[in-house]
Write an enzyme that holds these catalytic residues in place. Structure first.
Site, PDB file in Angstrom:
ATOM      1  N   LYS A 144       0.862  -1.072   0.022  1.00  0.00           N
ATOM      2  CA  LYS A 144       0.142  -0.250   0.042  1.00  0.00           C
ATOM      3  C   LYS A 144       0.820   1.219   0.220  1.00  0.00           C
ATOM      4  O   LYS A 144       2.063   1.091   0.320  1.00  0.00           O
ATOM      5  CB  LYS A 144      -0.724  -0.011   1.391  1.00  0.00           C
ATOM      6  CG  LYS A 144      -1.871  -1.251   1.315  1.00  0.00           C
ATOM      7  CD  LYS A 144      -2.746  -1.147   2.556  1.00  0.00           C
ATOM      8  CE  LYS A 144      -3.521  -2.355   2.605  1.00  0.00           C
ATOM      9  NZ  LYS A 144      -4.268  -2.392   4.004  1.00  0.00           N
ATOM     10  N   HIS A 147       1.489   7.087   2.326  1.00  0.00           N
ATOM     11  CA  HIS A 147       0.617   8.257   2.259  1.00  0.00           C
ATOM     12  C   HIS A 147       0.663   9.215   3.288  1.00  0.00           C
ATOM     13  O   HIS A 147       1.277   9.023   4.375  1.00  0.00           O
ATOM     14  CB  HIS A 147      -0.698   7.878   1.810  1.00  0.00           C
ATOM     15  CG  HIS A 147      -1.496   7.091   2.727  1.00  0.00           C
ATOM     16  ND1 HIS A 147      -2.071   7.458   3.965  1.00  0.00           N
ATOM     17  CD2 HIS A 147      -1.738   5.648   2.697  1.00  0.00           C
ATOM     18  CE1 HIS A 147      -2.519   6.649   4.676  1.00  0.00           C
ATOM     19  NE2 HIS A 147      -2.359   5.366   4.064  1.00  0.00           N
ATOM     20  N   HIS A 150       0.629   8.490   7.043  1.00  0.00           N
ATOM     21  CA  HIS A 150       1.603   7.820   7.937  1.00  0.00           C
ATOM     22  C   HIS A 150       2.610   9.149   8.485  1.00  0.00           C
ATOM     23  O   HIS A 150       3.466   9.163   9.140  1.00  0.00           O
ATOM     24  CB  HIS A 150       2.418   6.899   7.119  1.00  0.00           C
ATOM     25  CG  HIS A 150       1.601   5.827   6.913  1.00  0.00           C
ATOM     26  ND1 HIS A 150       1.333   5.329   5.437  1.00  0.00           N
ATOM     27  CD2 HIS A 150       1.269   4.531   7.392  1.00  0.00           C
ATOM     28  CE1 HIS A 150       0.710   4.302   5.559  1.00  0.00           C
ATOM     29  NE2 HIS A 150       0.818   3.827   6.587  1.00  0.00           N
TER      30      HIS A 150
HETATM   31  N1  ARG Z   1       0.938  -1.198   9.806  1.00  0.00           N
HETATM   32  C1  ARG Z   1       0.099  -0.548  10.830  1.00  0.00           C
HETATM   33  C2  ARG Z   1      -0.879   0.238   9.986  1.00  0.00           C
HETATM   34  O1  ARG Z   1      -0.452   0.992   9.045  1.00  0.00           O
HETATM   35  C3  ARG Z   1       0.694  -0.062  12.055  1.00  0.00           C
HETATM   36  C4  ARG Z   1       1.393  -0.789  12.853  1.00  0.00           C
HETATM   37  C5  ARG Z   1       1.554  -0.123  14.298  1.00  0.00           C
HETATM   38  N2  ARG Z   1       2.223  -0.891  14.983  1.00  0.00           N
HETATM   39  C6  ARG Z   1       2.011  -2.020  15.762  1.00  0.00           C
HETATM   40  N3  ARG Z   1       2.764  -2.538  16.669  1.00  0.00           N
HETATM   41  N4  ARG Z   1       0.566  -2.560  15.566  1.00  0.00           N
HETATM   42  O2  ARG Z   1      -1.982   0.508  10.451  1.00  0.00           O
END
Ligand code: ARG
Length: 585
Positions: A144, A147, A150
């Site tokens: 993905k 964007h 983030h």
């Molecule tokens: N990859 C996830 C997202 O973009 C965020 C991860 C955050 N960290 C975690 N340990 N869950 O929504």
């Protein structure tokens, strides 16, 4: 007087006040001296208006233990204080407050040398020495796009890392990339149907994004695509070689792309262990949950009931036995504890994930891990651009890369007009363009939902990154114009700082406290706003006072030292919120 910070001043002040309380009120039953000093220190306030002094000692709480009215206590504690403490110039009683004005001598002999000594590390300390913090931030989902959603986790997370490091913690920055999950099944199907190897090699993540968007568009009319995607992901989980190879490839392409953005931001991670890394670490935790009897089955799925804690259940295994987002987070937390033995673990994500974190933190606690209280979720609000609703699936997401490129290009245009002969134009445009976006974002407290506006961000006036960076460049330019004069050793004479100089010094002395407050609240915006106050105070001085060519050599020496100290303070604070400080703009 030796070099001295505000912190040291407060310590000495409260030592004095505790002693004075004991001497003037001999019949009072006081807490132990250190205890009283600590209480006093915590109670100090800054009067809202400098005409009321710089530090206020509220005497209301003391009233009880000293058995006197607050104004009488203030009067007693303030008696002769300016004669006894060289860093206090005068004392005034206002109601139940003892208002103290800090002396010019403190600024000249104490504070200025302390800042000049600390240089761009001003604001730091070693209170965190020997302690380890892990921060999980940025963590985009592979395939993905990276964007604007983030931006928050990336810059808040990195600022927290820099802030904690500045006060001595060992900090491990972890990019927990989302490199596992059904999106890979979708990508594999999309690639097989419409993809092209050489186009993907050439266009990288853009091609992946197009495939991703196309998959969702076509799946709306053809739900069988979703079944195919699930099947491909299952194959991947079972170690299918071809799928594994595609997975690795997509992952590499995405990481390469992220790294370009991180480079622009000056971010490097200590660990890139993403979700996929925990595949073989989950069974141990699932077993532990099963053995503890915490897990129960519901319609085939396994979950931990959290009704007692007023939360929906935390899902551990789907009915087909596959693991979920919380399962991986639990395994990752245990791994991090075992690997880094952290004293604190921060997770920076959008507030939309608050329940997820509350749930699995609770599960960790119920599992008996005694470090459960060391896990902290740091949520932030949503970001919109021009009011439009953004969606990856619709393909109208603002990519971080494009956002920064746009900002850099616009700043480059401004610099070309303002300062066409500048030799570091490219570097300056990049630092100011990227900085403008970050500063604009980090201005608001993190939990607020914000709407991003490029024009506001890029303005050279007002509370913006360019304004503060420009002010830093101004200090650098003054010092470079002054040449040898500026290099001369600063020697405090007995010059009494004027109103603008005192106002600036009063700001500069606050950085260590602002750093502490930003850490306390996990709130980089404290530093963003502070840097603006410093820049404003410096510009007021600059507009009202001759720095080079001041009335005497002594005054000029003082003002150049003050300019240098302001530069260090701006560089330090901007650095803590991920902004670079070019010498010329
Ligand atoms: N990859 C996830 C997202 O973009 C965020 C991860 C955050 N960290 C975690 N340990 N869950 O929504």
């Amino acid at each position: 007087m030796n070099k001295m910070t505000l912190e040291a001043l407060k310590t000495e002040l409260c030592e004095y006040l505790a002693g004075a309380a004991a001497a003037y009120f001999p019949s009072a039953v006081l807490p132990a001296k250190e205890e009283l000093e600590a209480q006093l220190k915590a109670s100090l306030e800054y009067p809202p208006d400098p005409s009321m002094g710089d530090i206020a000692v509220p005497c209301f709480k003391l009233s009880k233990i000293l058995r006197s009215a607050p104004p009488a206590i203030a009067a007693k504690l303030g008696e002769g204080i300016a004669e006894k403490l060289p860093f206090i110039e005068k004392a005034e009683i206002a109601g139940g407050y003892l208002n103290l004005t800090i002396s010019g001598r403190f600024y000249r002999e104490g504070l200025l040398p302390a800042i000049l000594d600390a240089k761009e590390k001003w604001g730091g300390s070693d209170v965190g020495r020997g302690k380890t913090v892990v921060i999980d931030y940025s963590s985009p989902n592979v395939c993905k796009p990276f964007h604007i959603g983030h931006l928050g986790t990336t810059v808040i997370g990195h600022s927290l890392k820099l802030l904690l490091e500045a006060v001595g913690y060992k900090v491990i920055g972890i990019n927990y990339i989302g490199d596992w999950g059904t999106q890979f099944g979708k990508m594999i199907v999309a690639f097989d149907k419409w993809g092209d190897r050489s186009a993907t090699e050439k266009r990288g993540v853009d091609e992946l994004l197009d495939l991703y968007v196309r998959f969702h568009r076509e799946a709306e009319n053809d739900p069988s695509l979703d079944d195919m995607a699930r099947a491909e992901f299952r194959k991947l989980e079972n170690g299918d070689e071809r799928n594994l190879e595609l997975w690795k490839w997509f992952r590499e392409i995405s990481i390469e792309e992220y790294k370009k953005t991180y480079k622009l931001l000056g971010i490097e991670f200590d660990s890139w262990k993403g979700e996929s890394f925990y595949t073989d670490k989950m069974p141990r935790q699932v077993e532990k949950l099963r053995e503890s009897g915490l897990m129960k089955q519901d319609k085939g799925a396994w979950l931990v009931d959290l009704e007692d804690y007023k939360m929906p259940p935390c899902l551990i295994l789907k009915s087909d036995g596959s693991t979920l987002y919380p399962t991986r987070d639990i395994a990752a937390a245990v791994y991090r504890k075992e690997t880094y033995d952290f004293d604190l673990a921060l997770y920076v994500t959008s507030a939309g994930q608050s329940l997820h974190f509350a749930q699995w933190f609770k599960v960790i606690e119920l599992m008996g891990y005694d470090w459960a209280d060391k896990l902290v979720h740091v949520p932030y609000g949503t970001i919109s651009v021009g009011g439009a609703k953004l969606s990856t699936r619709e393909g109208n997401m603002v990519l971080l890369r494009e956002l920064f490129a746009d900002a850099i290009e616009k700043v480059d245009g401004i610099i070309a007009e303002k300062n066409p002969d500048i030799e570091n134009r490219e570097e300056a445009a990049e630092a100011v363009g990227v900085g403008a976006v970050i500063y604009h974002y980090l201005w608001n407290s993190r939990i607020k939902d914000i709407s991003f506006n490029m024009e506001d961000a890029l303005s050279f006036d007002g509370a913006t990154g360019p304004y503060v960076q420009y002010t830093y460049a101004r200090t650098a330019s003054i010092l470079s114009k002054a040449g040898e004069l500026a290099d001369a050793q600063y020697s405090p004479g007995d010059y009494q700082p004027n109103e603008y100089e005192s106002a600036l010094l009063r700001q500069l002395m606050l950085l260590p406290e602002k750093v502490a407050a930003a850490i306390e609240g996990y709130e980089p915006s404290v530093i963003t706003r502070y840097s603006y106050d410093v820049a404003t105070a410096f510009n007021r001085l600059y507009q009202s006072t001759r720095i080079i060519g001041a009335e005497s050599e002594e005054v000029q020496n003082f003002r150049l030292a003050l300019t240098r100290a302001a530069g260090y303070t701006l560089k330090s604070s901007l650095g803590l919120i991920c902004l670079k400080t070019p010498e010329k703009i």
